[in-house]
Every structure is written in C-alpha cells, then in structure tokens.
Design a protein around this motif. Structure first.
Motif, mmCIF file in Angstrom:
data_model
loop_
_atom_site.group_PDB
_atom_site.id
_atom_site.type_symbol
_atom_site.label_atom_id
_atom_site.label_comp_id
_atom_site.label_asym_id
_atom_site.label_seq_id
_atom_site.Cartn_x
_atom_site.Cartn_y
_atom_site.Cartn_z
ATOM 1 N N ARG A 223 -4.277 6.735 3.865
ATOM 2 C CA ARG A 223 -3.277 5.717 4.203
ATOM 3 C C ARG A 223 -3.818 4.333 3.852
ATOM 4 N NH1 ARG A 223 0.816 7.064 7.825
ATOM 5 N NH2 ARG A 223 0.737 9.188 8.636
ATOM 6 N N GLY A 224 -2.945 3.488 3.290
ATOM 7 C CA GLY A 224 -3.354 2.121 2.978
ATOM 8 C C GLY A 224 -3.989 1.965 1.611
ATOM 9 N N VAL A 225 -3.747 2.908 0.715
ATOM 10 C CA VAL A 225 -4.259 2.783 -0.657
ATOM 11 C C VAL A 225 -3.430 1.712 -1.376
ATOM 12 C CG1 VAL A 225 -4.560 3.973 -2.859
ATOM 13 C CG2 VAL A 225 -4.984 5.188 -0.706
ATOM 14 N N PRO A 226 -4.069 0.714 -1.993
ATOM 15 C CA PRO A 226 -3.302 -0.330 -2.689
ATOM 16 C C PRO A 226 -2.390 0.267 -3.760
ATOM 17 C CG PRO A 226 -5.621 -0.949 -2.512
ATOM 18 C CD PRO A 226 -5.521 0.478 -2.061
ATOM 19 N N THR B 217 0.839 -1.209 0.000
ATOM 20 C CA THR B 217 0.000 0.000 0.000
ATOM 21 C C THR B 217 0.869 1.253 0.000
ATOM 22 O OG1 THR B 217 -0.120 0.059 2.412
ATOM 23 C CG2 THR B 217 -1.848 -1.174 1.270
ATOM 24 N N CYS B 218 0.219 2.386 -0.172
ATOM 25 C CA CYS B 218 0.929 3.661 -0.151
ATOM 26 C C CYS B 218 0.045 4.720 0.493
ATOM 27 C CB CYS B 218 1.319 4.076 -1.570
ATOM 28 S SG CYS B 218 -0.108 4.345 -2.632
ATOM 29 N N LYS B 219 0.611 5.879 0.690
ATOM 30 C CA LYS B 219 -0.116 6.996 1.291
ATOM 31 C C LYS B 219 -0.178 8.133 0.274
ATOM 32 C CE LYS B 219 0.730 10.579 4.749
ATOM 33 N NZ LYS B 219 1.663 11.071 5.764
ATOM 34 N N ILE B 220 -1.349 8.751 0.162
ATOM 35 C CA ILE B 220 -1.469 9.917 -0.716
ATOM 36 C C ILE B 220 -2.103 11.064 0.070
ATOM 37 C CG2 ILE B 220 -1.586 8.595 -2.864
ATOM 38 C CD1 ILE B 220 -4.576 8.914 -2.874
ATOM 39 N N ASN B 221 -1.767 12.273 -0.312
ATOM 40 C CA ASN B 221 -2.326 13.471 0.321
ATOM 41 C C ASN B 221 -2.941 14.368 -0.747
ATOM 42 O OD1 ASN B 221 -1.515 13.394 3.292
ATOM 43 N ND2 ASN B 221 0.429 13.000 2.296
ATOM 44 N N THR C 72 -7.657 6.605 -7.192
ATOM 45 C CA THR C 72 -8.145 7.177 -5.937
ATOM 46 C C THR C 72 -8.114 8.701 -5.985
ATOM 47 O OG1 THR C 72 -7.326 5.234 -4.747
ATOM 48 C CG2 THR C 72 -7.855 7.165 -3.431
ATOM 49 N N LYS C 73 -7.010 9.260 -6.464
ATOM 50 C CA LYS C 73 -6.917 10.723 -6.584
ATOM 51 C C LYS C 73 -7.994 11.261 -7.525
ATOM 52 C CE LYS C 73 -1.918 11.185 -5.798
ATOM 53 N NZ LYS C 73 -0.619 11.499 -6.439
ATOM 54 N N ALA C 74 -8.134 10.598 -8.683
ATOM 55 C CA ALA C 74 -9.120 11.051 -9.670
ATOM 56 C C ALA C 74 -10.534 10.952 -9.111
ATOM 57 C CB ALA C 74 -8.990 10.229 -10.948
ATOM 58 N N GLY C 75 -10.797 9.882 -8.352
ATOM 59 C CA GLY C 75 -12.121 9.700 -7.761
ATOM 60 C C GLY C 75 -12.462 10.792 -6.764
ATOM 61 N N TRP C 76 -11.498 11.119 -5.896
ATOM 62 C CA TRP C 76 -11.738 12.189 -4.927
ATOM 63 C C TRP C 76 -11.912 13.532 -5.632
ATOM 64 C CZ3 TRP C 76 -12.689 12.782 0.227
ATOM 65 C CH2 TRP C 76 -12.739 11.599 0.969
ATOM 66 N N GLN C 77 -11.106 13.779 -6.662
ATOM 67 C CA GLN C 77 -11.217 15.040 -7.391
ATOM 68 C C GLN C 77 -12.571 15.154 -8.092
ATOM 69 O OE1 GLN C 77 -8.467 17.406 -7.413
ATOM 70 N NE2 GLN C 77 -10.233 18.661 -7.993
ATOM 71 N N ARG C 78 -12.973 14.086 -8.728
ATOM 72 C CA ARG C 78 -14.211 14.141 -9.527
ATOM 73 C C ARG C 78 -15.464 14.089 -8.673
ATOM 74 N NH1 ARG C 78 -16.090 9.585 -14.020
ATOM 75 N NH2 ARG C 78 -18.172 10.430 -14.358
ATOM 76 N N TYR C 79 -15.557 13.053 -7.801
ATOM 77 C CA TYR C 79 -16.816 12.816 -7.084
ATOM 78 C C TYR C 79 -16.972 13.650 -5.816
ATOM 79 C CZ TYR C 79 -17.349 8.890 -10.271
ATOM 80 O OH TYR C 79 -17.470 8.121 -11.400
ATOM 81 N N TYR C 80 -15.866 14.022 -5.199
ATOM 82 C CA TYR C 80 -15.945 14.821 -3.979
ATOM 83 C C TYR C 80 -15.698 16.305 -4.274
ATOM 84 C CZ TYR C 80 -16.022 10.571 -1.079
ATOM 85 O OH TYR C 80 -16.367 9.390 -0.485
ATOM 86 N N VAL D 54 -12.505 10.908 10.420
ATOM 87 C CA VAL D 54 -11.610 9.786 10.115
ATOM 88 C C VAL D 54 -12.500 8.588 9.796
ATOM 89 C CG1 VAL D 54 -9.724 8.316 10.918
ATOM 90 C CG2 VAL D 54 -9.881 10.688 11.713
ATOM 91 N N MET D 55 -12.165 7.881 8.705
ATOM 92 C CA MET D 55 -13.022 6.770 8.291
ATOM 93 C C MET D 55 -12.231 5.668 7.605
ATOM 94 S SD MET D 55 -14.994 8.842 5.268
ATOM 95 C CE MET D 55 -14.097 9.996 4.216
ATOM 96 N N LYS D 56 -12.776 4.456 7.706
ATOM 97 C CA LYS D 56 -12.333 3.347 6.858
ATOM 98 C C LYS D 56 -13.057 3.511 5.527
ATOM 99 C CE LYS D 56 -12.889 -0.731 8.572
ATOM 100 N NZ LYS D 56 -13.469 -1.840 9.361
ATOM 101 N N TRP D 57 -12.339 3.352 4.436
ATOM 102 C CA TRP D 57 -12.906 3.715 3.129
ATOM 103 C C TRP D 57 -12.347 2.769 2.077
ATOM 104 C CZ3 TRP D 57 -11.252 5.254 -1.671
ATOM 105 C CH2 TRP D 57 -12.091 6.062 -2.448
ATOM 106 N N ARG D 58 -13.206 2.316 1.157
ATOM 107 C CA ARG D 58 -12.722 1.410 0.106
ATOM 108 C C ARG D 58 -13.543 1.531 -1.168
ATOM 109 N NH1 ARG D 58 -14.659 -3.642 -0.980
ATOM 110 N NH2 ARG D 58 -12.517 -4.404 -1.108
#
Length: 203
Positions: free
Chosen positions: A170-173, A71-75, A180-188, A136-140
């Motif tokens: 944290r914990g992004v595969p 996994t990796c961490k993104i901000n 994940t980045k694109a999803g947060w940018q687009r949907y959130y 803070v949440m568990k998210w998948r």
C-alpha cells in the motif's frame, strides 16, 4: 481643596510608578510586592511565544511527513517449497537476507527495528512481526520521494507441501508499480528460490 489635590497627585504618582515598574520588569522575573500583576503581564508573552513556536513548527512537521503524492496498491503472491517457519526466518535474518540479495544488508528483527538492503537501495522499518505468520513494514526505494514509504504486509500461509507468500503493498507511488513488482520478483522471490532451492511457482 488642598487635601483633594494632594490625593489626586498621590494617585497620579502611584499610577506613574506602577507603569514604570511594569515597563521595566516586562520579560523579567523579579519577586516584588506587585508579583501578581507581573505574573499576569508575563503570561501574555509566554502564550504568544508558545503560539509562535507551535505555528513555526507546523511547516517543518508537515515537511517531515513527506510530500503527498498519488499512490496505489499492488498485490503479489508466490509459492515456495518450504515451511512458513523457514521462509519467515529468511526475511528477518541478516545473513540470509545478504545471501539471497547478494549484497550488504542490515536487519534489526524487532518491532521498530530498521533494515537496509541492496547496499541501501531499499530501506525501512518493521512495524509488526508475528512469528511464522506475518511481517508488516515501512518500505521504500531510495529513488522514491524523500521520506515516502509504502506499507508492505507479508503473509505466510502453509499450502500443500510449501508456503504461499502473499505480499500486499500500500502507498506505492503511481508510476512505480512495474518497478516495484519487478523488484520483488527479482530480488525477493527469484533470489530466495535460486539461493535456497525453494523452486516452485504458483500457477
């Protein structure tokens, strides 16, 4: 000699009877004169059974945690032209989540509460809710390996006339960073701005 022989026969018969009783009562709970002996012999199967149960459950317990994957961490961060209070509400109010995702959603805004967004494509659980400050949440994503969750921390910071939203994942595969980045940018981020008009970008 006769008395010695009779004593030896009695002892042998007593041992034989005890052995028969022991074999007959193994696995049974019967109140008898030799209760102490039976409790001692029965304690062994109980310990063995508990050990077998514990060891047989170990594989299933490790399976429930999910596969260990790299996994990796993104901000991420963005700025919204609204107050921290208003932006915080958008993430925890079911009707508002449905509005900015343009899809069905279920949101239980309590610690331990579950959520499902985008018709089940995203799901998770709230681990911490600090009003107007932090979530803070568990998210998948549904496409991730079974039972694997990232830990997402949202921090709402008042800045100028708006709010800076900081997102720590944290914990992004590995290999899922871009999605994940694109999803947060687009949907959130974009979804919230387009729906509620908080249209300002952080440079």
């Amino acid at each position: 000699m006769k008395t010695d022989g009779a004593d030896q026969i009695r002892k042998a018969l007593a041992n034989y009877v005890d052995t028969l009783k022991l074999e007959f009562t193994q696995g049974m709970i019967l109140p008898t004169v030799n209760g102490v002996q039976k409790e001692q012999t029965q304690s062994k199967p109980k310990i063995d059974l508990q050990t077998k149960i514990a060891t047989s459950q170990l594989p299933s317990q490790t399976k429930s945690v999910g596969v260990k994957i790299p996994t990796c961490k993104i901000n991420l961060k963005d700025e919204f032209m609204t107050s921290p209070e208003e932006l915080y509400k958008i993430f925890i109010t079911e009707e508002l989540v449905q509005a900015f995702t343009h899809a069905s959603a279920a949101v239980e805004a309590t610690k331990g509460g579950k959520f499902r967004l985008l018709d089940g494509s995203v799901s998770g659980e709230f681990l911490e809710l600090v009003s107007d400050q932090r979530i803070v949440m568990k998210w998948r994503y549904k496409s991730w390996p079974a039972e694997h969750y990232a830990t997402i921390k949202l921090t709402f910071l008042g800045k100028n006339d708006g709010t800076e939203l900081q997102v720590e994942c944290r914990g992004v595969p590995l290999g899922e960073e871009d999605q994940t980045k694109a999803g947060w940018q687009r949907y959130y981020f974009n979804g919230i701005k387009q729906t509620f008009g908080y249209n300002v970008r952080l440079f």
